[in-house]
Write an enzyme that holds these catalytic residues in place. Sequence first.
Site, short mmCIF file in Angstrom:
data_model
loop_
_atom_site.label_atom_id
_atom_site.label_comp_id
_atom_site.label_asym_id
_atom_site.label_seq_id
_atom_site.Cartn_x
_atom_site.Cartn_y
_atom_site.Cartn_z
N SER A 121 0.84 -1.19 0.00
CA SER A 121 0.00 0.00 0.00
C SER A 121 0.88 1.25 0.00
CB SER A 121 -0.96 -0.07 1.20
OG SER A 121 -1.87 0.98 1.20
N HIS A 163 -4.22 -0.53 -3.97
CA HIS A 163 -5.67 -0.76 -3.74
C HIS A 163 -6.41 -0.41 -5.02
CE1 HIS A 163 -5.14 -1.20 0.63
NE2 HIS A 163 -4.36 -0.14 0.58
N GLU A 190 -5.32 -5.14 -4.73
CA GLU A 190 -5.07 -5.72 -3.41
C GLU A 190 -4.68 -7.19 -3.53
OE1 GLU A 190 -8.52 -4.91 -0.99
OE2 GLU A 190 -8.07 -2.76 -0.92
#
Lengths: 258, 258
Positions: A121, A163, A190
């Site tokens: 992330s 994401h 993800e």
Amino acid sequence: MAIGGAEDRTSDSIILRRFAMLCGNGTARISVIPSASRIRNAGEQYRRVLHDIGAAQVEVLRISERSDARDEGIVKTLRESTGIFLTGGSQVRLARMIGGTPVGDAISELNRAGVPVAGTSAGASVMSSVMVAGGRSGTSPRSSMARFSRGLGLIDSVIIDQHFAERDRVSRLVAMVGYNPGLLGIGIDEDTAALISPDRFIEVIGRGSVLIVDGSEMQTDIEHVQPAAPPTISNAVIHFIGEGGRYSLDERNVVPQD
Amino acid sequence: MAIGGAEDRTSDSIILRRFAMLCGNGTARISVIPSASRIRNAGEQYRRVLHDIGAAQVEVLRISERSDARDEGIVKTLRESTGIFLTGGSQVRLARMIGGTPVGDAISELNRAGVPVAGTSAGASVMSSVMVAGGRSGTSPRSSMARFSRGLGLIDSVIIDQHFAERDRVSRLVAMVGYNPGLLGIGIDEDTAALISPDRFIEVIGRGSVLIVDGSEMQTDIEHVQPAAPPTISNAVIHFIGEGGRYSLDERNVVPQD
């Protein structure tokens, strides 16, 4: 290894296993840097998981302000690592905390010398030189979506978003490449990772896709339109790449599979 | 004129005004076909709005089953129209109701003869020969996203999707073009229209963007992967086009602006 966030940590943990393997498994010494996160024990979970799947030594480096990133003990531990893991959180916070510090410099040098660096992330986005700093998503492209900042510079000429499908960020990545057609946009879903090898190939691992946005031939009026109005962005070449697919950063193409 | 749905009907109604103008405004005779919708007075609102913005005559054709689409009175009214408007609802329902009927045939013939046909949402998707019939969106592409059916065939070699950015349908359109690289994908945002002229140029009108997905050079393994697994789809060329932008369906490029 840039991970799109929310990677599996409880089942077969394919991505983290691969990372632990790259770090040497039974001989691994992994440093976890949880500074992107405001959560106090963000690093602890990764320490446990990486240890459980076979990494011999995993240490969480406590860097919660910029002065910690100059601490000699921390830098020494880091320099002895065979792998470095950057957790999620805010890439802006992470860059602010370690960018331009001895810890930041050590990460770059170690990675150039072949030490694997994984980030999930925020930890993925921070890897590039020009980094996505934020911006709304969920509509067709707008110039207002493109907010940049400086990353750690482990990999040049790309911009990494995460994401990706889950937060509907295709348009945002296209808008960002619209501002920098020299950059290659890399959008990672993800539980999916883009493993970037020293010879500049990307290999895709995990459950989702990696989207490449190539702006080499792009034409756009993005700098002329109002921030909230839709620009025209033409000739963007995109590649969605699934598990096992490979992309050459230098050739700018998907490597044909056998 | 393919409209992405949710077009402005209460303020300046740019898109509907343009349609009324194309139909002749003070000399217009517009037939509204509300059959895509299950709502009883779906056509009535358009009748009122189109009338209020200057169309002389607007009639709602009551076609609520297939036999109505063979009614001679309805076909006669339709054949006297200077414009035809297809409301939103379900494109599958609309195709099932009028595909291959005298009403369906009349729409095609009139449009070929130069009578403007506008459709919003389902009414836009139904215009192509191969039509999107549904399918999940919101992840990176999956083969399971591509569900096709037969449309009215007003325009060939394209597939039209709507509520586009709002419902996060980029990946779905790319997947559909992956199955049919000969088709050009056209994704239209809400309150946005792709005005397709007889000489096969698209002009974009409204608040959002039109996304073109050109699969001419596309390579993909979409037919080999599991429905839920992400395929690799490479070399898709995409164009986001904003208000006033034009695209040539024959040249397959965005027309440079002055």
